[in-house]
Design an enzyme around this catalytic site. Structure first.
Site, PDB file in Angstrom:
ATOM      1  N   ASN A  49      -9.823 -26.174   7.554  1.00  0.00           N
ATOM      2  CA  ASN A  49     -10.444 -26.382   5.869  1.00  0.00           C
ATOM      3  C   ASN A  49      -8.801 -26.391   4.878  1.00  0.00           C
ATOM      4  O   ASN A  49      -7.990 -25.381   4.762  1.00  0.00           O
ATOM      5  CB  ASN A  49     -11.088 -25.059   5.577  1.00  0.00           C
ATOM      6  CG  ASN A  49     -11.644 -25.098   3.959  1.00  0.00           C
ATOM      7  OD1 ASN A  49     -10.760 -26.116   2.992  1.00  0.00           O
ATOM      8  ND2 ASN A  49     -12.704 -24.637   3.600  1.00  0.00           N
ATOM      9  N   LYS A  68      -7.996 -24.801   2.058  1.00  0.00           N
ATOM     10  CA  LYS A  68      -7.648 -23.511   2.364  1.00  0.00           C
ATOM     11  C   LYS A  68      -5.821 -22.982   2.551  1.00  0.00           C
ATOM     12  O   LYS A  68      -5.342 -22.583   2.131  1.00  0.00           O
ATOM     13  CB  LYS A  68      -8.529 -22.248   3.453  1.00  0.00           C
ATOM     14  CG  LYS A  68      -9.570 -22.155   3.530  1.00  0.00           C
ATOM     15  CD  LYS A  68     -10.078 -21.511   4.593  1.00  0.00           C
ATOM     16  CE  LYS A  68     -11.215 -21.091   4.345  1.00  0.00           C
ATOM     17  NZ  LYS A  68     -11.910 -19.997   5.593  1.00  0.00           N
ATOM     18  N   GLU A  83     -18.257 -19.290  15.061  1.00  0.00           N
ATOM     19  CA  GLU A  83     -18.280 -18.610  14.129  1.00  0.00           C
ATOM     20  C   GLU A  83     -18.871 -17.091  15.041  1.00  0.00           C
ATOM     21  O   GLU A  83     -20.219 -17.746  15.115  1.00  0.00           O
ATOM     22  CB  GLU A  83     -18.336 -18.894  12.628  1.00  0.00           C
ATOM     23  CG  GLU A  83     -17.058 -18.763  12.153  1.00  0.00           C
ATOM     24  CD  GLU A  83     -17.235 -19.064  11.003  1.00  0.00           C
ATOM     25  OE1 GLU A  83     -18.623 -18.669   9.617  1.00  0.00           O
ATOM     26  OE2 GLU A  83     -16.278 -19.952  10.059  1.00  0.00           O
ATOM     27  N   ASP A  87     -11.774 -15.664   6.381  1.00  0.00           N
ATOM     28  CA  ASP A  87     -13.132 -15.955   6.551  1.00  0.00           C
ATOM     29  C   ASP A  87     -13.381 -15.571   5.382  1.00  0.00           C
ATOM     30  O   ASP A  87     -12.941 -14.615   4.756  1.00  0.00           O
ATOM     31  CB  ASP A  87     -14.259 -15.302   7.789  1.00  0.00           C
ATOM     32  CG  ASP A  87     -15.190 -15.843   7.913  1.00  0.00           C
ATOM     33  OD1 ASP A  87     -15.327 -17.090   8.383  1.00  0.00           O
ATOM     34  OD2 ASP A  87     -16.641 -15.170   7.334  1.00  0.00           O
ATOM     35  N   GLY A 113     -15.191 -26.879  -2.411  1.00  0.00           N
ATOM     36  CA  GLY A 113     -16.206 -25.523  -2.002  1.00  0.00           C
ATOM     37  C   GLY A 113     -16.728 -25.538  -2.896  1.00  0.00           C
ATOM     38  O   GLY A 113     -17.512 -26.043  -3.831  1.00  0.00           O
ATOM     39  N   TYR A 114     -17.075 -23.928  -3.444  1.00  0.00           N
ATOM     40  CA  TYR A 114     -18.057 -23.218  -4.539  1.00  0.00           C
ATOM     41  C   TYR A 114     -17.094 -23.151  -6.186  1.00  0.00           C
ATOM     42  O   TYR A 114     -17.605 -22.436  -6.828  1.00  0.00           O
ATOM     43  CB  TYR A 114     -18.082 -22.381  -4.214  1.00  0.00           C
ATOM     44  CG  TYR A 114     -19.119 -21.855  -2.777  1.00  0.00           C
ATOM     45  CD1 TYR A 114     -20.154 -21.855  -3.601  1.00  0.00           C
ATOM     46  CD2 TYR A 114     -19.094 -21.792  -1.416  1.00  0.00           C
ATOM     47  CE1 TYR A 114     -21.525 -22.098  -1.967  1.00  0.00           C
ATOM     48  CE2 TYR A 114     -19.813 -21.235  -0.707  1.00  0.00           C
ATOM     49  CZ  TYR A 114     -21.554 -21.851  -0.933  1.00  0.00           C
ATOM     50  OH  TYR A 114     -22.272 -21.375   0.207  1.00  0.00           O
ATOM     51  N   ASP A 115     -15.625 -23.321  -5.255  1.00  0.00           N
ATOM     52  CA  ASP A 115     -14.656 -23.762  -6.677  1.00  0.00           C
ATOM     53  C   ASP A 115     -16.059 -24.527  -7.799  1.00  0.00           C
ATOM     54  O   ASP A 115     -15.148 -23.356  -9.965  1.00  0.00           O
ATOM     55  CB  ASP A 115     -13.769 -24.219  -6.107  1.00  0.00           C
ATOM     56  CG  ASP A 115     -12.058 -23.261  -6.148  1.00  0.00           C
ATOM     57  OD1 ASP A 115     -13.079 -22.538  -5.374  1.00  0.00           O
ATOM     58  OD2 ASP A 115     -11.324 -24.249  -5.735  1.00  0.00           O
ATOM     59  N   HIS A 120      -9.573 -14.259  -4.211  1.00  0.00           N
ATOM     60  CA  HIS A 120      -9.580 -13.681  -3.874  1.00  0.00           C
ATOM     61  C   HIS A 120      -8.875 -13.618  -2.414  1.00  0.00           C
ATOM     62  O   HIS A 120      -8.045 -12.553  -2.089  1.00  0.00           O
ATOM     63  CB  HIS A 120     -11.295 -13.696  -3.097  1.00  0.00           C
ATOM     64  CG  HIS A 120     -11.533 -15.195  -2.888  1.00  0.00           C
ATOM     65  ND1 HIS A 120     -11.295 -15.835  -4.322  1.00  0.00           N
ATOM     66  CD2 HIS A 120     -11.846 -16.096  -2.002  1.00  0.00           C
ATOM     67  CE1 HIS A 120     -11.629 -17.173  -3.721  1.00  0.00           C
ATOM     68  NE2 HIS A 120     -11.785 -16.951  -2.482  1.00  0.00           N
ATOM     69  N   ARG A 121      -8.599 -15.269  -2.127  1.00  0.00           N
ATOM     70  CA  ARG A 121      -7.592 -15.348  -0.634  1.00  0.00           C
ATOM     71  C   ARG A 121      -6.090 -14.848  -1.097  1.00  0.00           C
ATOM     72  O   ARG A 121      -5.422 -14.176  -0.247  1.00  0.00           O
ATOM     73  CB  ARG A 121      -7.535 -17.087  -0.863  1.00  0.00           C
ATOM     74  CG  ARG A 121      -6.505 -17.514   0.112  1.00  0.00           C
ATOM     75  CD  ARG A 121      -7.121 -18.538   0.624  1.00  0.00           C
ATOM     76  NE  ARG A 121      -8.398 -18.777   1.361  1.00  0.00           N
ATOM     77  CZ  ARG A 121      -9.377 -19.218   0.615  1.00  0.00           C
ATOM     78  NH1 ARG A 121      -9.271 -19.726  -1.565  1.00  0.00           N
ATOM     79  NH2 ARG A 121     -10.225 -19.419   0.717  1.00  0.00           N
TER      80      ARG A 121
HETATM   81  P1  ITT Z   1     -12.558 -21.756   8.483  1.00  0.00           P
HETATM   82  O1  ITT Z   1     -12.543 -23.283   9.400  1.00  0.00           O
HETATM   83  O2  ITT Z   1     -11.327 -21.569   7.970  1.00  0.00           O
HETATM   84  O3  ITT Z   1     -13.648 -21.141   9.140  1.00  0.00           O
HETATM   85  P2  ITT Z   1     -14.466 -23.383   6.358  1.00  0.00           P
HETATM   86  O4  ITT Z   1     -14.455 -23.819   5.827  1.00  0.00           O
HETATM   87  O5  ITT Z   1     -14.711 -22.592   7.804  1.00  0.00           O
HETATM   88  O6  ITT Z   1     -12.735 -22.744   7.291  1.00  0.00           O
HETATM   89  P3  ITT Z   1     -15.209 -20.550   6.217  1.00  0.00           P
HETATM   90  O7  ITT Z   1     -16.623 -20.324   6.540  1.00  0.00           O
HETATM   91  O8  ITT Z   1     -14.323 -19.075   5.201  1.00  0.00           O
HETATM   92  O9  ITT Z   1     -14.733 -21.658   6.268  1.00  0.00           O
HETATM   93  O10 ITT Z   1     -15.953 -20.986   4.128  1.00  0.00           O
HETATM   94  C1  ITT Z   1     -17.423 -20.703   4.202  1.00  0.00           C
HETATM   95  C2  ITT Z   1     -17.224 -21.882   2.310  1.00  0.00           C
HETATM   96  O11 ITT Z   1     -17.225 -21.058   1.373  1.00  0.00           O
HETATM   97  C3  ITT Z   1     -17.040 -22.744   2.979  1.00  0.00           C
HETATM   98  O12 ITT Z   1     -17.893 -23.713   2.931  1.00  0.00           O
HETATM   99  C4  ITT Z   1     -15.708 -23.317   1.967  1.00  0.00           C
HETATM  100  O13 ITT Z   1     -15.386 -24.537   1.054  1.00  0.00           O
HETATM  101  C5  ITT Z   1     -16.249 -21.983   1.233  1.00  0.00           C
HETATM  102  N1  ITT Z   1     -14.975 -21.049   0.596  1.00  0.00           N
HETATM  103  C6  ITT Z   1     -14.115 -20.693   0.961  1.00  0.00           C
HETATM  104  N2  ITT Z   1     -12.940 -20.272  -0.056  1.00  0.00           N
HETATM  105  C7  ITT Z   1     -13.480 -21.100  -0.841  1.00  0.00           C
HETATM  106  C8  ITT Z   1     -12.155 -20.886  -2.335  1.00  0.00           C
HETATM  107  O14 ITT Z   1     -11.602 -20.281  -2.479  1.00  0.00           O
HETATM  108  N3  ITT Z   1     -13.440 -21.783  -3.018  1.00  0.00           N
HETATM  109  C9  ITT Z   1     -14.177 -22.691  -2.620  1.00  0.00           C
HETATM  110  N4  ITT Z   1     -14.832 -22.346  -1.607  1.00  0.00           N
HETATM  111  C10 ITT Z   1     -14.202 -21.628  -0.995  1.00  0.00           C
END
Ligand code: ITT
Length: 189
Positions: free
Chosen positions: A10, A13, A37, A66, A141-143, A173-174
């Site tokens: 991602n 991130k 995962e 995660d 993402g959910y932003d 949170h991050r």
């Molecule tokens: P990894 O390869 O690092 O695992 P990922 O996108 O699969 O990347 P996660 O499973 O940790 O990451 O994230 C779960 C979901 O939440 C994923 O769809 C992200 O886009 C979203 N997400 C994670 N952090 C976010 C943030 O800070 N703001 C908005 N959406 C977020």
């Protein structure tokens, strides 16, 4: 300048992690990889397993993370399944699920896992907030649907999606998980 590898698929991130750790003079190298995962309700377990798997590939000290969005009126759904849910029903689906609910509170949580081949350490950050009634134009993402609570307990007007990376990194949170990580890591290096 110290360096650390961040293993993730991602890039959004990565941009936040890079901006945050850059302030501490740490160069973050993105190792772009889709790590398998494990199925678990626990972000801690998932992050730990991801860190071990990533070390098996990269063979150098690294961090992974995660993240999950826990919506209280939906019994903490999507939680550790946030990635799958975003890919399937998306933010529109989340707003539909909440359309009949009065409680729109939610928690965003990140678990960072550091692994150096010998052991894993985890660092957690959470932010309380509410799910907005509409999808904001910007953000990943959910932003576009998450409005964080301020330190004073008041809800911000803006979603994460409407904030700059710098602004989001002050409260997110991050960034809270990264702050705990960096406190520990600077003692280590
Ligand atoms: P990894 O390869 O690092 O695992 P990922 O996108 O699969 O990347 P996660 O499973 O940790 O990451 O994230 C779960 C979901 O939440 C994923 O769809 C992200 O886009 C979203 N997400 C994670 N952090 C976010 C943030 O800070 N703001 C908005 N959406 C977020």
């Amino acid at each position: 300048m110290n360096q650390i590898t961040f293993a993730s698929s991602n890039v959004s991130k990565f941009k936040e992690v890079d901006a945050f750790l850059g302030k501490y003079n740490i160069k973050v190298n993105l190792f772009r990889v889709e790590l398998r995962e494990i199925q678990s309700d626990s972000l801690e377990e998932i992050a730990t397993e991801k860190a071990v798997a990533a070390y098996g590939i990269i063979k150098e000290k690294l961090i992974v993370e995660d993240t999950g969005l826990f919506i209280h009126a939906l019994n903490d759904f999507p939680g550790s399944y946030s990635s799958f849910v975003l890919r399937t029903i998306g933010n529109i689906g989340i707003l539909e699920l909440l359309s009949s609910k009065t409680d729109r509170s939610a928690t965003f949580k990140t678990v960072i896992a550091f692994n150096n081949g010998a052991s894993t350490r985890i660092f957690t950050g959470t932010v309380s907030g509410v799910i907005s009634p509409v999808i904001a134009k910007d953000g990943w993402g959910y932003d576009p649907i998450f409005i964080p609570l301020g330190h004073d307990g008041k809800v911000y007007i803006k979603t994460y999606g409407e904030m700059s990376i710098e602004r989001k990194n002050v409260i997110s949170h991050r960034s809270q998980a990264l702050r705990k990580f960096i406190e520990w890591y600077t003692e280590l290096i």
